[in-house]
Design an enzyme around this catalytic site. Structure first.
Site, PDB file in Angstrom:
ATOM      1  N   SER A  51      39.616  35.799  32.227  1.00  0.00           N
ATOM      2  CA  SER A  51      41.050  36.018  32.242  1.00  0.00           C
ATOM      3  C   SER A  51      41.666  35.545  30.926  1.00  0.00           C
ATOM      4  O   SER A  51      41.282  36.028  29.859  1.00  0.00           O
ATOM      5  CB  SER A  51      41.656  35.318  33.457  1.00  0.00           C
ATOM      6  OG  SER A  51      42.967  35.753  33.696  1.00  0.00           O
ATOM      7  N   GLU A  71      41.504  46.359  38.811  1.00  0.00           N
ATOM      8  CA  GLU A  71      42.423  45.348  38.299  1.00  0.00           C
ATOM      9  C   GLU A  71      43.201  45.859  37.085  1.00  0.00           C
ATOM     10  O   GLU A  71      42.755  46.762  36.368  1.00  0.00           O
ATOM     11  CB  GLU A  71      41.685  44.061  37.954  1.00  0.00           C
ATOM     12  CG  GLU A  71      40.767  44.123  36.748  1.00  0.00           C
ATOM     13  CD  GLU A  71      40.299  42.723  36.334  1.00  0.00           C
ATOM     14  OE1 GLU A  71      41.178  41.882  36.071  1.00  0.00           O
ATOM     15  OE2 GLU A  71      39.074  42.503  36.275  1.00  0.00           O
ATOM     16  N   HIS A  94      40.296  40.557  40.366  1.00  0.00           N
ATOM     17  CA  HIS A  94      40.369  39.936  39.051  1.00  0.00           C
ATOM     18  C   HIS A  94      39.599  38.619  39.018  1.00  0.00           C
ATOM     19  O   HIS A  94      39.746  37.765  39.898  1.00  0.00           O
ATOM     20  CB  HIS A  94      41.839  39.680  38.698  1.00  0.00           C
ATOM     21  CG  HIS A  94      42.029  38.839  37.486  1.00  0.00           C
ATOM     22  ND1 HIS A  94      41.784  39.313  36.219  1.00  0.00           N
ATOM     23  CD2 HIS A  94      42.436  37.539  37.336  1.00  0.00           C
ATOM     24  CE1 HIS A  94      42.041  38.347  35.337  1.00  0.00           C
ATOM     25  NE2 HIS A  94      42.430  37.271  35.992  1.00  0.00           N
TER      26      HIS A  94
END
Length: 291
Positions: free
Chosen positions: A131, A225, A255
């Protein structure tokens, strides 16, 4: 709860509290390191005495540049240490609201410098993150090149945020499919941590950097995502720049599934792919069993 400088500490406290409810990683040894203003830890498989010069993964955790840390992401770092047989340096970089995103990058660059100063061979270092940590992995590599430092051996982005331009994603098909990250959250983080007077410098986004000098990269994302957009854009631009790269899209996942659920079968499988990439980049023999 909307993301604001006032609410970030509340969210961070909640997530850190939940992290203590998870089982503690097994089969590892930890060594804490304190740098100027932040900390990190070296995670090794239990009993392993492998020096940093033999190979290392520099791992940057996710959390929107605002939450999570060493405790929340110790399980994924431990899994990578066990499956690669290498030390994994888990970086506790400083975050929003006290630090801008560019300052988080500087902390990660300091961690990379620390590795080089302590005998790590850049040809045996892989930068990885999930991320926001995926952003930091790529941004750190680009900053290292700008600073005249050696290029690492490889890059891994797990559901990485690679384009801070949230407006570019407004018409993306996965806006309605992503059950985990709303576009409004990305917008809030970028406004707080990157924009100046409402303006975003496009060069803060790794997808807009001078990519030709980067090492081979592995990108893994969930099929539905929103940050699939970033991965596909980066893969196209890496290819255009002549940089070897691989993009894997995993169906039925969310995610950063491999860092949120590293011990579930899908998380273990994805991290196994990362381990194989790392060992291939460092020209290490394949381990008999992935942990």
């Amino acid at each position: 709860m909307p993301i604001t400088p006032a609410t970030i500490p509340i969210g961070a406290a909640v997530i850190d509290g939940l992290a203590w409810l998870r089982p503690r990683p097994h089969g590892i040894d930890r060594e804490r390191v304190t740098l100027n203003g932040f900390g990190m830890e070296i995670i090794r498989p239990s009993g392993a005495a492998r020096a940093l010069r033999h190979g290392v993964v520099l791992y940057m955790h996710g959390g929107g540049f605002a939450v999570c840390g060493l405790d929340t992401h110790r399980p994924v770092a431990a899994s990578l240490a066990r499956s690669t047989g290498l030390p994994v340096v888990n970086v506790g970089y400083r975050q929003l609201p006290g630090r801008r995103i560019s300052e988080s990058v500087e902390d990660c660059l300091s961690a990379y410098r620390w590795l080089l100063q302590h005998g790590a061979d850049p040809a045996r270092i892989v930068l990885a993150g999930d991320s926001a940590g995926g952003y930091l992995a790529f941004a750190t590599a680009l900053r290292a090149i700008d600073a005249g430092l050696p290029v690492p051996a490889g890059l891994v982005g797990l559901s990485p945020l690679l384009d801070l331009d949230y407006a570019a994603k407004r018409d993306y098909v996965n806006i309605e499919r992503d059950p985990f990250i709303p576009l409004s959250a990305l917008e809030a983080v970028v406004r707080i941590g990157a924009e100046v007077d409402g303006t975003l410098d496009p060069m803060l986004s790794p997808v807009n950097g001078e990519l030709a000098g980067l090492p081979p990269a592995l990108l893994i994302a969930a099929e539905d995502e929103i940050l699939r957009y970033d991965c596909e854009l980066m893969a196209r631009r890496l290819t255009a720049a002549g940089v070897s790269n691989s993009l894997e899209l995993w169906r039925g996942q969310v995610h950063a599934f491999m860092s949120i659920f590293p011990d579930l079968p899908e998380g273990r499988a994805a991290l196994g792919r990362v381990a194989r990439f790392v060992r291939a980049r460092l020209e290490l023999p394949e381990r008999a069993r992935m942990a």
